[in-house]
Write a protein that holds these residues in place. Structure first.
Motif, PDB file in Angstrom:
ATOM      1  N   SER B  43       0.842  -1.179   0.000  1.00  0.00           N
ATOM      2  CA  SER B  43       0.000   0.000   0.000  1.00  0.00           C
ATOM      3  C   SER B  43       0.879   1.231   0.000  1.00  0.00           C
ATOM      4  CB  SER B  43      -0.885  -0.019   1.235  1.00  0.00           C
ATOM      5  OG  SER B  43      -1.565   1.209   1.346  1.00  0.00           O
ATOM      6  N   VAL B  45      -0.090   4.075   1.481  1.00  0.00           N
ATOM      7  CA  VAL B  45      -0.400   4.960   2.610  1.00  0.00           C
ATOM      8  C   VAL B  45       0.747   4.932   3.618  1.00  0.00           C
ATOM      9  CG1 VAL B  45      -2.888   4.626   2.368  1.00  0.00           C
ATOM     10  CG2 VAL B  45      -1.620   3.222   3.968  1.00  0.00           C
ATOM     11  N   CYS B 120      -4.754  11.721   9.539  1.00  0.00           N
ATOM     12  CA  CYS B 120      -3.748  10.884   8.892  1.00  0.00           C
ATOM     13  C   CYS B 120      -2.851  11.795   8.049  1.00  0.00           C
ATOM     14  CB  CYS B 120      -4.406   9.863   7.966  1.00  0.00           C
ATOM     15  SG  CYS B 120      -5.570   8.777   8.793  1.00  0.00           S
ATOM     16  N   GLU B 122      -2.303  11.629   5.146  1.00  0.00           N
ATOM     17  CA  GLU B 122      -2.968  11.815   3.839  1.00  0.00           C
ATOM     18  C   GLU B 122      -4.047  12.899   3.920  1.00  0.00           C
ATOM     19  OE1 GLU B 122      -2.478   8.908   5.316  1.00  0.00           O
ATOM     20  OE2 GLU B 122      -0.955   8.023   4.013  1.00  0.00           O
ATOM     21  N   CYS B 137      -6.147   8.118  -0.009  1.00  0.00           N
ATOM     22  CA  CYS B 137      -5.291   6.969   0.320  1.00  0.00           C
ATOM     23  C   CYS B 137      -5.175   5.957  -0.818  1.00  0.00           C
ATOM     24  CB  CYS B 137      -5.824   6.258   1.567  1.00  0.00           C
ATOM     25  SG  CYS B 137      -5.892   7.318   3.012  1.00  0.00           S
ATOM     26  N   TYR B 151      -6.285  -0.475   4.468  1.00  0.00           N
ATOM     27  CA  TYR B 151      -5.085  -0.498   3.638  1.00  0.00           C
ATOM     28  C   TYR B 151      -4.035  -1.312   4.384  1.00  0.00           C
ATOM     29  CZ  TYR B 151      -7.344   3.232   1.061  1.00  0.00           C
ATOM     30  OH  TYR B 151      -8.243   3.962   0.324  1.00  0.00           O
TER      31      TYR B 151
END
Lengths: 337, 179
Positions: B43, B45, B120, B122, B137, B151
């Motif tokens: 991922s 993220v 987060c 993000e 994300c 994720y």
């Protein structure tokens, strides 16, 4: 020529004996983590139980066979172990049925949250104590993580030889005899550490119970069906943030039980009714019951087993009563120490 | 005869050493930060949050993080079955930090956000729309349903709980699966 063969065979035997002794010495004795010694203790008491419990810590810390006998005359044994996974419960049950045929089997559903092998240390606590049989072979094959190998279960010396440099007096003391830790599979905890945090558990990536877990529960159910044994599902009353029983799991287990006509008792919402006090009846802040909480649950469940599942009071059977009297004496000796 | 015995002993020692070598190799795999979890479990993220100017990252040594965060509002700890480790929950105003102590090291095992004061990296937080999560994300999460989006990278997970199309909870969590 003949002499040479004899010497060779003798030499081989000596090497085998020495390696066996070495293996006994380096195998973990679980004198600190007593949970690892539970599985092997069954064989001394195998037979003549009407009820067998299988499952993880929530069975060996929650149900007290000695107390169940004292209150209801029900003869039972707990075949629990630390983080016992569903396939391990299945194979332990399969093995148990070689020794006896109980009237009912109780399985604690918490382990359904795991669909695949987790940690070698837990596997060892369950598998090393089993006697060799096809059940043990099946249990090992179903349980191994990627880093484990079957041959290390056959020859544990290969796995534990490095312990030779960290041996303790207990390794010598219990090399040839077991350190008995349980009361018919119940691991007693007399300490008190109140539960003060009642917050919910941590989130899960996926709340769907894995197919592999269902598969082994199905196998357990079919095994019981074949032998005319009633399978009862339970969830212990403990529900701490560390070992949280999610509503999503509850709905799936509830549906499974209904679909297959099984009795399922979730004791979490019944904790008050059975008188459990989270300030006195847990030894680790709510993760597990201590002996005082376990006795309350056992008494409550005993009544259900007697009234709804027809488990008989066998206290009038002299031989059996004599055997349980001895177990009760040891139980109270530790409880009231 | 002596040669035969010597050969036998050598074979046995080699057998033991092979077992050790395998174990070492596998341990090395375990230590790779869980990033080798397979192509399907990658991922983009980030598995950390910034809280009161402290970077809290999954799997990091907990000591430095705890020291930087200061005294928590309260703590609670519970042992793993079989005495194999302890998980401690440190409660701060806007997040809960979970650490795992295996007797040798204490690492960051989880982070649970309690309100929208922390976001987060993000840019999404509690209250964000699920569509914004996917936008920020990535549109290919490991799991997606009406109740959650996850994720995953190796053993690290970022779990968004959803209610009525919005984020109701955010948790970073290490889950070790070794099969």
């Amino acid at each position: 020529m003949k002499k040479r063969i004899i010497i060779s065979v003798a030499a081989l035997l000596v090497i085998c004996v020495l390696l066996s002794l070495l293996q006994m010495l380096v195998m973990p004795k679980y004198t600190d983590n007593k949970e690892g010694a539970l599985v092997s203790e069954y064989y001394d008491e195998a037979g003549d139980h009407d009820l067998i419990f299988v499952g993880d810590c929530e069975v060996y810390e929650s149900f007290v066979p000695a107390y169940l006998w004292e209150k209801y005359g029900i003869s039972s044994y707990v075949r629990g172990s630390a983080q016992q996974l569903v396939w391990q419960s299945y194979y332990l049950l399969e093995e148990t049925l070689r020794y006896e045929t109980p009237k009912a089997v109780v399985f604690n559903v918490m382990a359904l949250k795991y669909g695949e092998p987790q940690r070698e240390a837990y596997n060892r606590m369950t598998l090393d104590g089993m006697r060799w049989s096809t059940s043990k072979v099946g249990a090992i094959r179903a349980s191994m993580t990627e880093e484990e190998s079957f041959v290390e279960y056959v020859f544990p010396l290969l796995r534990f030889h490095s312990r030779i440099t960290e041996l303790t007096p207990d390794d010598f003391r219990y090399a040839f005899r077991d350190n008995k830790v349980s009361h018919s599979g119940y691991l007693m905890q007399t300490g008190v550490k109140p539960q003060t945090d009642f917050s919910e558990g941590r989130a899960e990536v996926d709340y769907t119970i894995d197919e592999n877990a269902w598969k082994y529960l199905d196998m357990m159910r079919e095994l019981c069906d074949d032998k005319g044994i009633e399978l009862i599902l339970v969830k212990a009353p403990t529900n701490s943030w560390m070992y949280w029983w999610h509503d999503e799991w509850e709905a799936q287990v509830d549906s499974y039980a209904e679909r297959h006509g099984l009795s399922y008792y979730n004791f979490i919402p019944l904790a008050d009714e059975m008188g459990i006090d989270w300030s006195t009846d847990t030894y680790d802040a709510g993760a597990h019951l201590n002996v005082y909480g376990a006795e309350k649950l056992t008494e409550y469940f005993g009544q259900i087993l007697t009234e709804k599942h027809g488990l008989a009071d066998r206290s009038a059977e002299a031989e059996l009563a004599k055997s349980w009297d001895a177990r009760l004496e040891k139980y109270y000796e530790e409880r009231n120490k | 005869m002596k040669k035969f015995l010597a050969l036998l002993l050598c074979l046995m020692m080699a057998f033991c050493l092979v077992a050790c070598e395998n174990k070492k190799n596998n341990n090395n795999n375990d230590d790779d930060d869980g990033e080798g979890g397979g192509a399907s479990k990658k991922s983009s993220v980030s598995f950390y949050v910034n809280y009161n100017s402290v970077k809290i990252e999954l799997g990091a040594d907990a000591k430095a993080v705890l020291s930087a965060l200061g005294t928590p509002k309260r703590t609670d700890d519970q042992g793993e079955c079989g005495g194999l480790g302890r998980v401690t929950k440190y409660v701060y105003a806007s997040l809960e930090l979970f650490t795992l102590n295996n007797g040798k090291t204490e690492t960051v095992d989880g982070i649970k956000l309690l309100d929208d004061a922390v976001k987060c990296p993000e840019g999404v937080g509690i209250g964000s729309a699920s569509a914004d999560v996917l936008k920020a994300c990535g549109s290919n999460p490991t799991n997606k349903s009406d109740t959650g989006i996850t994720y995953t990278s190796g053993s690290k997970n970022l779990i968004f709980s959803l209610r009525d199309g919005a984020v109701s909870g955010i948790e970073y969590k290490v889950i070790s699966t070794k099969k």
